[in-house]
Structure formats: C-alpha cells, structure tokens
Design a protein around this motif. Structure first.
Motif, PDB file in Angstrom:
ATOM      1  N   UNK A 153       0.845  -1.189   0.000  1.00 18.89           N
ATOM      2  CA  UNK A 153       0.000   0.000   0.000  1.00 18.89           C
ATOM      3  C   UNK A 153       0.881   1.239   0.000  1.00 18.89           C
ATOM      4  N   UNK A 154       0.331   2.352  -0.454  1.00 17.08           N
ATOM      5  CA  UNK A 154       1.104   3.591  -0.531  1.00 17.08           C
ATOM      6  C   UNK A 154       1.517   4.080   0.848  1.00 17.08           C
ATOM      7  N   UNK A 155       0.812   3.674   1.890  1.00 19.84           N
ATOM      8  CA  UNK A 155       1.101   4.145   3.250  1.00 19.84           C
ATOM      9  C   UNK A 155       1.866   3.129   4.096  1.00 19.84           C
ATOM     10  N   UNK A 156       2.319   2.043   3.497  1.00 21.60           N
ATOM     11  CA  UNK A 156       2.974   0.971   4.265  1.00 21.60           C
ATOM     12  C   UNK A 156       4.128   1.472   5.125  1.00 21.60           C
ATOM     13  N   UNK A 157       5.043   2.237   4.558  1.00 20.12           N
ATOM     14  CA  UNK A 157       6.201   2.718   5.322  1.00 20.12           C
ATOM     15  C   UNK A 157       5.780   3.610   6.489  1.00 20.12           C
ATOM     16  N   UNK A 158       4.831   4.497   6.251  1.00 19.56           N
ATOM     17  CA  UNK A 158       4.365   5.391   7.319  1.00 19.56           C
ATOM     18  C   UNK A 158       3.669   4.603   8.422  1.00 19.56           C
ATOM     19  N   UNK A 159       2.823   3.666   8.042  1.00 21.52           N
ATOM     20  CA  UNK A 159       2.102   2.853   9.026  1.00 21.52           C
ATOM     21  C   UNK A 159       3.080   2.046   9.869  1.00 21.52           C
ATOM     22  N   UNK A 160       4.012   1.367   9.227  1.00 25.96           N
ATOM     23  CA  UNK A 160       4.971   0.553   9.963  1.00 25.96           C
ATOM     24  C   UNK A 160       5.912   1.411  10.806  1.00 25.96           C
ATOM     25  N   UNK A 161       6.292   2.578  10.288  1.00 25.39           N
ATOM     26  CA  UNK A 161       7.155   3.476  11.050  1.00 25.39           C
ATOM     27  C   UNK A 161       6.480   3.994  12.307  1.00 25.39           C
ATOM     28  N   UNK A 162       5.226   4.417  12.175  1.00 20.96           N
ATOM     29  CA  UNK A 162       4.498   4.920  13.348  1.00 20.96           C
ATOM     30  C   UNK A 162       4.134   3.792  14.307  1.00 20.96           C
ATOM     31  N   UNK A 163       3.900   2.620  13.781  1.00 21.35           N
ATOM     32  CA  UNK A 163       3.630   1.483  14.653  1.00 21.35           C
ATOM     33  C   UNK A 163       4.886   1.114  15.437  1.00 21.35           C
ATOM     34  N   UNK A 164       6.033   1.177  14.777  1.00 18.46           N
ATOM     35  CA  UNK A 164       7.299   0.893  15.446  1.00 18.46           C
ATOM     36  C   UNK A 164       7.623   1.881  16.549  1.00 18.46           C
ATOM     37  N   UNK A 165       7.058   3.070  16.452  1.00 16.67           N
ATOM     38  CA  UNK A 165       7.248   4.108  17.478  1.00 16.67           C
ATOM     39  C   UNK A 165       6.089   4.133  18.472  1.00 16.67           C
ATOM     40  N   UNK A 169       2.958   4.678  18.035  1.00 14.62           N
ATOM     41  CA  UNK A 169       1.980   5.742  17.824  1.00 14.62           C
ATOM     42  C   UNK A 169       0.660   5.160  17.340  1.00 14.62           C
ATOM     43  N   UNK A 170       0.710   4.209  16.438  1.00 17.36           N
ATOM     44  CA  UNK A 170      -0.492   3.538  15.944  1.00 17.36           C
ATOM     45  C   UNK A 170      -0.379   2.054  16.258  1.00 17.36           C
ATOM     46  N   UNK A 171      -1.520   1.410  16.279  1.00 22.31           N
ATOM     47  CA  UNK A 171      -1.562  -0.011  16.589  1.00 22.31           C
ATOM     48  C   UNK A 171      -2.541  -0.671  15.631  1.00 22.31           C
ATOM     49  N   UNK A 172      -2.407  -1.953  15.473  1.00 23.28           N
ATOM     50  CA  UNK A 172      -3.319  -2.690  14.620  1.00 23.28           C
ATOM     51  C   UNK A 172      -4.378  -3.397  15.434  1.00 23.28           C
ATOM     52  N   UNK A 173      -4.993  -4.369  14.809  1.00 25.92           N
ATOM     53  CA  UNK A 173      -6.058  -5.136  15.429  1.00 25.92           C
ATOM     54  C   UNK A 173      -5.524  -6.499  15.861  1.00 25.92           C
ATOM     55  N   UNK A 174      -6.218  -7.161  16.773  1.00 26.38           N
ATOM     56  CA  UNK A 174      -5.741  -8.460  17.276  1.00 26.38           C
ATOM     57  C   UNK A 174      -5.525  -9.517  16.195  1.00 26.38           C
TER      58      UNK A 174
END
Length: 153
Positions: A42-54, A56-61
């Motif tokens: 996805x176009x946002x993959x790097x941003x999502x993974x970067x913010x998740x690594x910090x 800031x964002x989380x996914x679902x179970x």
C-alpha cells in the motif's frame, strides 16, 4: 494544565529524532519492528509501519491494520498523544457525557482536553466514535504545532 517540558524535534531522514528537555532525567527510546497482514504494497505501508514501530499507531488483534477504515475522533486523539509521548491520564476527569471513564480512550481524551487541544460539542458530548473531519484535524494539528513550538518552523 499539565506541563510538557520535553518534546521531540522533527524526524530526520534516518528515522531518528532529537529529544529536547529542560530538565535532567533518564530517557528511553522504544521502537519495535512491526508489519501488518493488510499493508504490504500500500502507498502508506512505510508510514504505518514506522508509526507502529514508534508505538503511535496499533493494529487489530487479527494482525491487520485496516488502512482504508476511517479514523474516529478518539483514535485520532490517541495517535497524536502517543506521537508526543503523552501517556493516558487515567486519573483525569473526563468532562464529556458520552465518554466512559473506563474506556480505553478516556485517558487520552482527558489528557488532550486538559491541555486545551480537544473540545467537545455544545451539548457536552465528544462523539468519540464520530469521524474526524478536515477542519477538526487541521485545528488540532495547528494547536499541537503551537504547543510544541514548531508553528513558526
């Protein structure tokens, strides 16, 4: 109003950041490698993974992130609070009639409201499950830039 005497400077190209504080103390930086089942390519993959690594964002179970799902007002408040390193204030009084004090988002909403960054509606509600609109998003980001001293940068 809570004080925030430490803040991060803009991220540098290597993904790092600079912590500026006007007090002594021990500081730790937490990161984690994180990927989701539905963000590959996805176009946002790097941003999502970067913010998740910090953290800031989380996914679902189930391991998904659901990048196409709109963001609620409470989720947006939590993301911004986490981005600034603020922890949810479970002792803060929630001032909105539709925010359950025991809900996962109550501490984030209370922390952001006490700092003057969030406000509810005239009827005393916050509408935590409502979707953020562009005007609310821009207003909140502008207030955060003012608070962190980055508004003029």
């Amino acid at each position: 109003m809570p004080s925030d005497r430490a803040h991060t400077d803009r991220c540098c190209r290597t993904g790092g950041f600079v912590l500026k504080a006007d007090h002594n103390g021990t500081f730790g930086i937490i990161t984690q490698q994180r990927s989701f089942t539905d963000t590959d390519g996805t176009w946002a993959q790097d941003a999502i993974e970067g913010l998740s690594g910090r953290l800031v964002v989380d996914g679902y179970p189930d391991g998904s992130f659901r990048p196409e799902v709109p963001v609620s007002r409470s989720e947006f408040a939590a993301m911004l609070a986490r981005a600034l390193g603020w922890v949810p204030d479970s002792s803060a009084s929630v001032q909105y009639t539709d925010v359950d004090p025991a809900a996962w988002d109550a501490g984030y909403i209370a922390s952001m409201s006490e700092r003057g960054l969030l406000s509810g509606y005239e009827d005393g509600t916050f509408k935590p499950q409502g979707l953020t609109n562009r005007a609310e998003t821009v207003t909140l980001i502008s207030k955060l830039l003012q608070l962190t001293g980055l508004a003029g940068s």
